[in-house]
Design a protein around this motif. Sequence first.
Motif, PDB file in Angstrom:
ATOM      1  N   GLU A 179     -26.477  39.638   8.020  1.00 20.48           N
ATOM      2  CA  GLU A 179     -27.679  38.560   7.294  1.00 20.48           C
ATOM      3  C   GLU A 179     -28.818  39.550   6.950  1.00 20.48           C
ATOM      4  O   GLU A 179     -29.762  39.147   6.007  1.00 20.48           O
ATOM      5  CB  GLU A 179     -28.004  37.763   8.745  1.00 20.48           C
ATOM      6  CG  GLU A 179     -27.106  36.915   8.921  1.00 20.48           C
ATOM      7  CD  GLU A 179     -27.242  35.433   8.484  1.00 20.48           C
ATOM      8  OE1 GLU A 179     -28.369  35.234   7.477  1.00 20.48           O
ATOM      9  OE2 GLU A 179     -26.767  34.459   8.946  1.00 20.48           O
ATOM     10  N   LEU A 180     -28.850  40.754   7.646  1.00 18.32           N
ATOM     11  CA  LEU A 180     -30.131  41.677   7.246  1.00 18.32           C
ATOM     12  C   LEU A 180     -29.593  42.575   6.317  1.00 18.32           C
ATOM     13  O   LEU A 180     -30.250  43.938   6.498  1.00 18.32           O
ATOM     14  CB  LEU A 180     -30.760  41.979   8.574  1.00 18.32           C
ATOM     15  CG  LEU A 180     -31.643  40.757   9.420  1.00 18.32           C
ATOM     16  CD1 LEU A 180     -32.070  41.203  10.716  1.00 18.32           C
ATOM     17  CD2 LEU A 180     -32.931  40.427   8.252  1.00 18.32           C
ATOM     18  N   ARG A 185     -28.089  52.207  12.996  1.00 19.48           N
ATOM     19  CA  ARG A 185     -27.209  51.653  11.965  1.00 19.48           C
ATOM     20  C   ARG A 185     -27.955  50.828  10.988  1.00 19.48           C
ATOM     21  O   ARG A 185     -27.798  50.873   9.961  1.00 19.48           O
ATOM     22  CB  ARG A 185     -25.726  51.118  12.711  1.00 19.48           C
ATOM     23  CG  ARG A 185     -25.118  52.043  13.295  1.00 19.48           C
ATOM     24  CD  ARG A 185     -24.422  52.966  12.474  1.00 19.48           C
ATOM     25  NE  ARG A 185     -23.287  52.332  11.570  1.00 19.48           N
ATOM     26  CZ  ARG A 185     -22.094  52.183  11.697  1.00 19.48           C
ATOM     27  NH1 ARG A 185     -21.692  52.838  12.818  1.00 19.48           N
ATOM     28  NH2 ARG A 185     -21.299  52.142  10.725  1.00 19.48           N
ATOM     29  N   ALA A 186     -28.909  50.135  11.611  1.00 23.02           N
ATOM     30  CA  ALA A 186     -29.501  48.886  10.946  1.00 23.02           C
ATOM     31  C   ALA A 186     -30.460  49.622  10.076  1.00 23.02           C
ATOM     32  O   ALA A 186     -30.808  48.582   9.081  1.00 23.02           O
ATOM     33  CB  ALA A 186     -30.167  48.095  11.976  1.00 23.02           C
ATOM     34  N   ARG A 241     -33.294  49.045   1.205  1.00 21.14           N
ATOM     35  CA  ARG A 241     -32.037  48.400   0.758  1.00 21.14           C
ATOM     36  C   ARG A 241     -31.979  47.265   1.704  1.00 21.14           C
ATOM     37  O   ARG A 241     -31.858  46.085   0.814  1.00 21.14           O
ATOM     38  CB  ARG A 241     -30.888  49.317   0.442  1.00 21.14           C
ATOM     39  CG  ARG A 241     -29.527  48.653   0.165  1.00 21.14           C
ATOM     40  CD  ARG A 241     -28.511  49.420  -0.234  1.00 21.14           C
ATOM     41  NE  ARG A 241     -27.158  48.630  -0.729  1.00 21.14           N
ATOM     42  CZ  ARG A 241     -26.536  48.496   0.298  1.00 21.14           C
ATOM     43  NH1 ARG A 241     -26.419  48.532   1.513  1.00 21.14           N
ATOM     44  NH2 ARG A 241     -25.423  47.517  -0.252  1.00 21.14           N
ATOM     45  N   ALA A 242     -31.869  47.266   3.043  1.00 21.54           N
ATOM     46  CA  ALA A 242     -31.736  46.223   3.682  1.00 21.54           C
ATOM     47  C   ALA A 242     -33.006  45.365   3.638  1.00 21.54           C
ATOM     48  O   ALA A 242     -32.856  44.063   3.671  1.00 21.54           O
ATOM     49  CB  ALA A 242     -31.548  46.856   5.294  1.00 21.54           C
ATOM     50  N   MET A 243     -34.208  46.129   3.510  1.00 21.57           N
ATOM     51  CA  MET A 243     -35.354  45.089   3.671  1.00 21.57           C
ATOM     52  C   MET A 243     -35.849  44.535   2.268  1.00 21.57           C
ATOM     53  O   MET A 243     -36.744  43.820   2.179  1.00 21.57           O
ATOM     54  CB  MET A 243     -36.490  45.723   4.165  1.00 21.57           C
ATOM     55  CG  MET A 243     -36.365  46.289   5.845  1.00 21.57           C
ATOM     56  SD  MET A 243     -37.679  47.268   6.375  1.00 21.57           S
ATOM     57  CE  MET A 243     -38.984  46.147   6.519  1.00 21.57           C
TER      58      MET A 243
END
Lengths: 549, 468
Positions: free
Chosen positions: A67-68, A118-119, A125-127
């Motif tokens: 989801e993130l 990992r997150a 990119r993720a945020m």
Amino acid sequence: MPRPARWIVAVLALAACEGQIGSPTDPSGRPPSERPPTELGDPIGVTGLRRLSPLEVEATVHDLLAELGVEVATTELPRTPLPSPDHRHGFQTTIATGHLGFEQVRSLLEWSEAISERATADLPRAMGCTPTAAFDACTRDYATRLGELAFRRPLTGDELALFEDVHVTVAAETTPRDGVRALWELALTAPDFTYLSAQTVDDGSRLTPHAIASQLSYGLWGTMPDAWLRERIATLDTPEAVRATADAMLDDPRAETIVARFHRDWLNLASASELDKDPVRYPEFDATTAAALETELDAFVVRAVLEDRSIADLFASRDAFVNRRLEALYELDLRSSGDDDWQWRELPPERAGVLTRPLFLATTAGRGESALIHRGVAIIEHLLCRTLTPPDDAIEEALPIPVDASSGKLAAVADRASKPRCATCHDTIDPLGLAFESFDAIGAFRTAYPDGVAIDPAGTLESTFLEGPIDYAGASELLAELAEAPEVQLCYATKWSEWLTGTPPNAAQRAEIGRFTETPGVSIREVLLETLTSPWFLDRADLDAEIER
Amino acid sequence: MTHKPDDLVVRRGRRRFLAGAAGLLALPFLESIARPSRAKAWTPAPGMPRRLVIFFNGHGLIMEEFVPRAGFVQGALLRPVADAGLASKTLVITGVNSKVQSGHPGAPSVLTCTPLEADQYGITHPRTASVDHVIARHMQDGGPARRFDVGVHDQSVDLGARSLSDDHTQMFWSGDDEHVPSIIHPHVALDRAFPSTTGEPTEPTVDARTIRRRSVLDGALAQLTRLQGRVSTSDRVRLERHAEHLRAIELSLGSTVTPPSPTCGDPAFDRSATTHARAAEVLIDTLALAMACNVADVGTFKAFDMEEGAWGHVVHPDLATTFGGENYHGAWHKASDQRLDYARRAFTAINAWHGSLFARLIRRLDEVDEGDGSALDHSLVMWISDFGHGGGHGSDNLPIVIAGNAGGAALGRHVNFARDPASPYGDASQPGNHNLCVSLLQAFGISGDRFGDYTNVSQPVEPGPLSL
């Protein structure tokens, strides 16, 4: 023609060797279904705080990362350091699997650090933006989403302030990435992640729609609510709405995984990799056959639950999902073209339901021979919800069980029956196990032991919970009769209640479940939906009353 | 605890250990294993053991191969101890019964000496800490215990498995329904005890993590406090225990360290053991060095009883017949007792491997010179099981060995309290696990002659220690 009835099973004899758990009657002898909840004195609502199981934690982290913006396979994520569940203490979802000890809490913190690494490997990119040391719009939005997903509910103002404080404090002394890592570590180590929310609406009696959605999601899907379910949360304010949502959730493929997992946990079934059979005696039994046993059982139980079959059908149906190997094992005429060609077929009359399927029979067997004690105990514990307590000192006087049991085991059976301390329990265990002797160590049907001695699985079952004695020629007849017994149906339904709520039902709740199952031919799906809209799923028990107790 | 001015000899050895532990300076996990503050240091009185190590194998033993013959001649199980020249540093005790409950359900009671109790869900578990944890807390003046718990398990060589394992024989308890799990992977145990051996640090700096941990722990505690107001009494206790552990981790973040020592920095053990036998050896070596290096006050090793990992590498011609597809527990059941000669031979081979691991543990400790004796001389090391005779499935005539420092009792001998110490069935008049636990407590300076429950027992038990 009267059937031979060598073995008389009196289930009541179990009273001498059974414990209290699951005992269905009170000292008055009345079953709970005949006693009003008020008399029973048990709280009817949710009382306990359910902790996520290791599998649920791992599935949740996978979904949370996705989801993130971080796609990673569950198998590539570090395993949670939580101990594996102990089957003796119920299902993987059962609340009371012990307090977390120091080492577990410390290891969970370290685990959260491995996840946060990992997150945050590619944060822009993720945020979708680049975090700074400040709690600016970029980080605030991300923290809010992370917190709400991890806690499975909206964050309070204080909680958002806490996230801000953690980010700003850490980032000021380290880097913005460390600040975001700390958000992840807080989200994963907070009790709001580890425990299912038991928040209630204003009057304190009903769980909030968010708490209900989480319970539904973990009970039926084994993971956090997805976007679809989150969209429906606002509507979960009536039992009817909960029922409609749960019904739709049961049609999701994730429910199939959970239904299969429930039955494997309930029957304590071995996984295919654990099945080790004698290659000389069973040359056809290899890893592919073992895997086919799993596929067949999973398909059978999934169909029973999700296609509206009755509880009785689960214990009596002869439908089976088979490939060519299983056709051979079941001695059917060969119609499947091979390992990957699966078809629904009807099995011969010696089979009846889930307990005559090879995965159960091979689990309750040794390498070369069936294990009748294991099978008898499984019937008593899983089908009748009775608990056996091992004797302290009876082994002293029992004959050893021969290694290549074959018919030699019958001498040990007679020996146990002749010795009072052994017979206390084995008078019931052994005859029930003998009814299944027609199935060898891989679950194939037979009429004689390898040494040529004929197998006699016939018997008579007597118990107060039956209207009269059951004369049976073998396991399939026994199971077909038991499948209709209210006691057996209630037992199975209580197992689902435990799975869905994380709590073994108390006497008052069992009485309510008895009302679900008293409808003739009630479907398993209906029992699930009744449970999911019951007070002990939707309502909070009166905590003050619980505290006084 | 006494702090006598004349305990200089003991202190000299102790300081060396503290120096050893400090070899972990600036390494990952340092903060979680170093002593929170010097005020909590365990200072044993002269002659008192400095540490407790418990070696456990599940499911009992072939007792006639455990009980020493006349003249303290060892049978097959303790022969590895004799071969290592360490029989003179051991005290073998037989004829002690587990008094609370026998059989599998009684295992958690062996070291808690209290019965299991049902919670509100009808699930039974111990309500009290086991004696090892009581001693560990005592050694920290009631502060957070410093423990190091490892064990060899079927999944010790499966790196995809969870690294903390519970099993069916839960012996060590840190409190009400709070089981102490064992680390089953050698590399995880090494990382926990000797972070310098990781070889591939994943953290940019320890400082960044420490900074994060402070905030994260504070935050998690704040959330726990919020949640506690909205739950039932039993859950409140549960959350309070969780909070206590978080606070203990937080406390350790501020710990100070002393200068490094070459002894404890880098044991260079085999981190990737590919066989159960090798994994067990690495775990034993790690435990011994961790204890000698003052990583913990109390250490445990478990050979898990149910899985093939507890014995799968043992080669013996009678194993195939004995097991025949059963697991360890099932095979014991099938064998019932020593009347099956082939099963006796097979289990003797497996139990002799347990004996060799115990011998390795005490040999490793004995190899560490602490000036006024070896680390073994300054340790109370105990081997115990949950059953006596495995086939008997009962908890009479437990096998017990105490090595190193037996709290003042003379070593190099066998003390027997039973008419037939190899029998699965002892006499109810024999001493019990309560007496053993009182002996352990007294060895560590904890006075009193009672431990556990003397009322809810299956056999009568008298107060006081064992007469050793």
